[in-house]
Design an enzyme around this catalytic site. Structure first.
Site, PDB file in Angstrom:
ATOM      1  CD  GLU A   1      36.586  12.827  54.985  1.00 29.29           C
ATOM      2  OE1 GLU A   1      37.610  12.134  54.912  1.00 29.29           O
ATOM      3  OE2 GLU A   1      36.433  13.731  55.838  1.00 29.29           O
TER       4      GLU A   1
ATOM      5  CB  CYS B   1      37.914  16.350  59.186  1.00 29.91           C
ATOM      6  SG  CYS B   1      38.240  17.467  60.529  1.00 29.91           S
TER       7      CYS B   1
ATOM      8  CD  GLU C   1      40.907  15.800  63.076  1.00 33.95           C
ATOM      9  OE1 GLU C   1      40.275  15.037  62.301  1.00 33.95           O
ATOM     10  OE2 GLU C   1      40.868  17.034  63.008  1.00 33.95           O
TER      11      GLU C   1
ATOM     12  CE  LYS D   1      54.133  17.736  54.092  1.00 33.35           C
ATOM     13  NZ  LYS D   1      53.195  18.215  53.070  1.00 33.35           N
TER      14      LYS D   1
HETATM   15  P1  ADP Z   1      44.145  15.416  52.016  1.00 38.10           P
HETATM   16  O1  ADP Z   1      43.298  14.387  51.365  1.00 38.10           O
HETATM   17  O2  ADP Z   1      43.468  16.264  53.016  1.00 38.10           O
HETATM   18  O3  ADP Z   1      45.066  16.130  51.063  1.00 38.10           O
HETATM   19  P2  ADP Z   1      46.436  13.966  52.841  1.00 38.10           P
HETATM   20  O4  ADP Z   1      46.428  12.939  53.904  1.00 38.10           O
HETATM   21  O5  ADP Z   1      46.784  13.561  51.465  1.00 38.10           O
HETATM   22  O6  ADP Z   1      45.031  14.607  52.974  1.00 38.10           O
HETATM   23  O7  ADP Z   1      47.387  15.180  53.227  1.00 38.10           O
HETATM   24  C1  ADP Z   1      47.471  15.718  54.517  1.00 38.10           C
HETATM   25  C2  ADP Z   1      48.923  16.045  54.806  1.00 38.10           C
HETATM   26  O8  ADP Z   1      49.663  14.833  54.797  1.00 38.10           O
HETATM   27  C3  ADP Z   1      49.584  16.938  53.757  1.00 38.10           C
HETATM   28  O9  ADP Z   1      50.513  17.802  54.401  1.00 38.10           O
HETATM   29  C4  ADP Z   1      50.311  15.941  52.884  1.00 38.10           C
HETATM   30  O10 ADP Z   1      51.421  16.494  52.216  1.00 38.10           O
HETATM   31  C5  ADP Z   1      50.767  14.920  53.917  1.00 38.10           C
HETATM   32  N1  ADP Z   1      51.050  13.595  53.372  1.00 38.10           N
HETATM   33  C6  ADP Z   1      50.506  12.984  52.301  1.00 38.10           C
HETATM   34  N2  ADP Z   1      51.064  11.771  52.105  1.00 38.10           N
HETATM   35  C7  ADP Z   1      51.985  11.605  53.069  1.00 38.10           C
HETATM   36  C8  ADP Z   1      52.909  10.567  53.427  1.00 38.10           C
HETATM   37  N3  ADP Z   1      52.993   9.458  52.743  1.00 38.10           N
HETATM   38  N4  ADP Z   1      53.679  10.758  54.505  1.00 38.10           N
HETATM   39  C9  ADP Z   1      53.602  11.871  55.248  1.00 38.10           C
HETATM   40  N5  ADP Z   1      52.780  12.883  54.964  1.00 38.10           N
HETATM   41  C10 ADP Z   1      51.978  12.765  53.901  1.00 38.10           C
END
Ligand code: ADP
Length: 489
Positions: free
Chosen positions: A390, A293, A259, A184
């Site tokens: 961060e 990161c 991570e 994903k």
């Molecule tokens: P960033 O701040 O780097 O965007 P996120 O944690 O929001 O970090 O996103 C990192 C990945 O996690 C993306 O692929 C995002 O679509 C996915 N993501 C965000 N929210 C969820 C969730 N509730 N469950 C699973 N995956 C998620």
């Protein structure tokens, strides 16, 4: 501008890769992917939700129990190696696609991302037929041995800052171990993952071994995490989402690797080679516009050299060429989205209101896209939010320390533990500090390197748990089975 038009890549048509076929989303919806350097639409991509993810997990299960699971390890390795060759052959196209989608300057994607992606698949292709079990002579009346088995179906959820590289860090070891994967990608940067899917099919990866389901985190991502058919979630992203994933995965006791974030200290002692330290501190925070990161977002400087270092950092930040992603001269590209830019700008305002001294940048660059000037705060205090949280943007917080003890205390004073760096010529100090710094990686007289062969990950807290890369990552995707054969007559 020196945009190499000939290299403008073909944009994948945006359908989902499920079970070896390219499908529209079950409900037919698509979402728009932007070019962050212009704010203009780049592609429309299918928006996976529950039904699509369920279909992808079922396809991955079938492939795990079928073609991939029953294939000789050597042949799995051969297919991965064919993928390496295809990645090499299409490397410049992938560099352009990745840069357009993620906003990282071409030069950086070419120098770092693609070589790392290729190396990662190459390294783990070699592991495919080298995983082995063990015989443990536990008892005289039994033959007791250990099998090393793949965990099964892996859900890989990756962020937008190193889209293809983060995907490779998870997909390559998982496939080498005999697992199948549902990938994903981040909704902001799904294109290179789709292209990887195309190349994987071309390499001969059987249907369903790698499925790619672009979509939103709370939709496709959440559906993947809660699907009981997933045996391991391998996640890179924000601490808040990491926490949610860990809680949600607990429902099915799904394995998780997380991570997460960083607020990494880059510690410069007065005996350091200052020229090199400042150059590395600058690229440590401004590389990929600070959207890393392990960005060296806290620059800890010994009091006696503080003014000199701040002055040199300001000078360097003024010399960074800010520009279009595809311009070969660009050193600092855009921030990924308007929303992220707003968040970073809000932190600049917080820093000012907290009393830190803004000595460079701080403003949005007046050009299309989402650019922020390289920004440096001096006189930052450890209690300020800009020293603890961060920011994920090109914002450096410079703090000063008295001595080694003070530096260590400051370095370890956040909830993060991803990486740290020490600049000094004192070899005993290096080892004293390296052992005590709360970090998964400690760089000495350098900053920011990773290598496929070296484990990478946080040491707990907001930086997460588990290791990508190296031999260590094989443990993420395999499990030990104990076999006890009674020898008694
Ligand atoms: P960033 O701040 O780097 O965007 P996120 O944690 O929001 O970090 O996103 C990192 C990945 O996690 C993306 O692929 C995002 O679509 C996915 N993501 C965000 N929210 C969820 C969730 N509730 N469950 C699973 N995956 C998620």
């Amino acid at each position: 501008m020196t945009v190499a038009q000939a290299e403008v890549p073909r944009i994948p048509d945006g359908r989902l890769l499920i079970g070896g076929r390219w499908l529209d989303a079950a409900d037919g919806e698509r979402f728009v992917v932007e070019n962050p350097a212009t704010g203009k639409p780049l592609a429309e991509v299918c928006r996976a939700r529950d039904k699509d993810v369920a279909k992808a997990v079922a396809a991955a299960r079938e492939a795990y129990e079928g073609a991939w699971g029953t294939m000789d390890a050597r042949d799995r390795g051969r297919i991965l190696r064919r993928l390496v060759t295809l990645l090499e052959n299409h490397s410049e196209e992938l560099v352009h696609l990745e840069s357009l989608d993620g906003g990282k300057p071409l030069k950086a994607t070419r120098r770092q991302d693609l070589p790392a992606v290729i190396d990662c698949f190459d390294y783990y292709a070699g592991w495919a037929d080298k995983l082995k079990g063990d015989v443990v002579p536990a008892r005289s009346d039994a033959l007791t041995y250990l099998l090393r088995e793949p965990v099964g179906v892996v859900g890989a959820i990756v962020p937008w800052n190193f889209p293809l590289m983060n995907a490779a860090w998870k997909v390559a070891p998982a496939l080498a171990c005999g697992c199948t994967v549902v990938l994903k990608p981040a909704e902001l940067t799904p294109l290179s993952a789709l292209r990887l899917g195309e190349l994987a099919l071309e390499a001969g990866l059987p249907d369903g071994v790698l499925n790619v389901v672009p979509g939103f985190g709370t939709e496709a991502g959440a559906a993947l995490v809660s699907n009981p058919g997933v045996d391991k979630i391998s996640f890179t992203g924000s601490p808040a989402v990491g926490r949610w994933i860990m809680k949600t995965a607990a429902e099915n006791v799904t394995r998780v690797g997380l991570e997460l974030g960083g607020k990494s200290p880059n510690i410069i002692f007065e005996d350091a080679d200052l020229k090199r330290a400042v150059a590395a501190a600058s690229s440590g925070i401004f590389f990929n516009a600070g959207q890393v990161c392990s960005a060296g977002s806290r620059i800890l400087v010994q009091e006696s050299i503080k003014d000199e270092v701040v002055e040199a950092l300001v000078e360097r930040s003024a010399s960074l060429a800010v520009g279009d992603t595809l311009d070969e001269k660009t050193m600092l590209g855009p921030i990924i989205s308007e929303k992220q830019l707003d968040k970073v700008q809000a932190y600049v305002a917080v820093g000012q209101s907290e009393g830190a001294k803004l000595v460079a940048g701080g403003n949005r660059v007046s050009r299309p896209g989402y650019y922020l000037e390289p920004t440096v705060f001096a006189n930052v205090d450890e209690h300020m939010r800009i020293a603890r949280e961060e920011i994920f943007g090109p914002v450096a917080a410079v703090m000063s320390f008295k001595d080694e003890q003070d530096a260590l205390r400051l370095a370890n004073s956040t909830t993060y533990s991803l990486a740290a760096a020490i600049w000094t010529k004192d070899v005993t100090r290096v080892h004293r500090l390296a052992a005590k710094l709360s970090a998964g990686t400690v760089w000495v007289n350098t900053y920011g390197h990773t290598d496929t062969r070296l484990p990478w990950g946080g040491s707990g807290g907001d930086s997460g748990i588990g290791r990508d890369l190296g031999e260590a990552a094989l443990a993420n995707y395999t499990e030990t089975k104990t076999i006890w054969v009674n020898l008694r007559q």
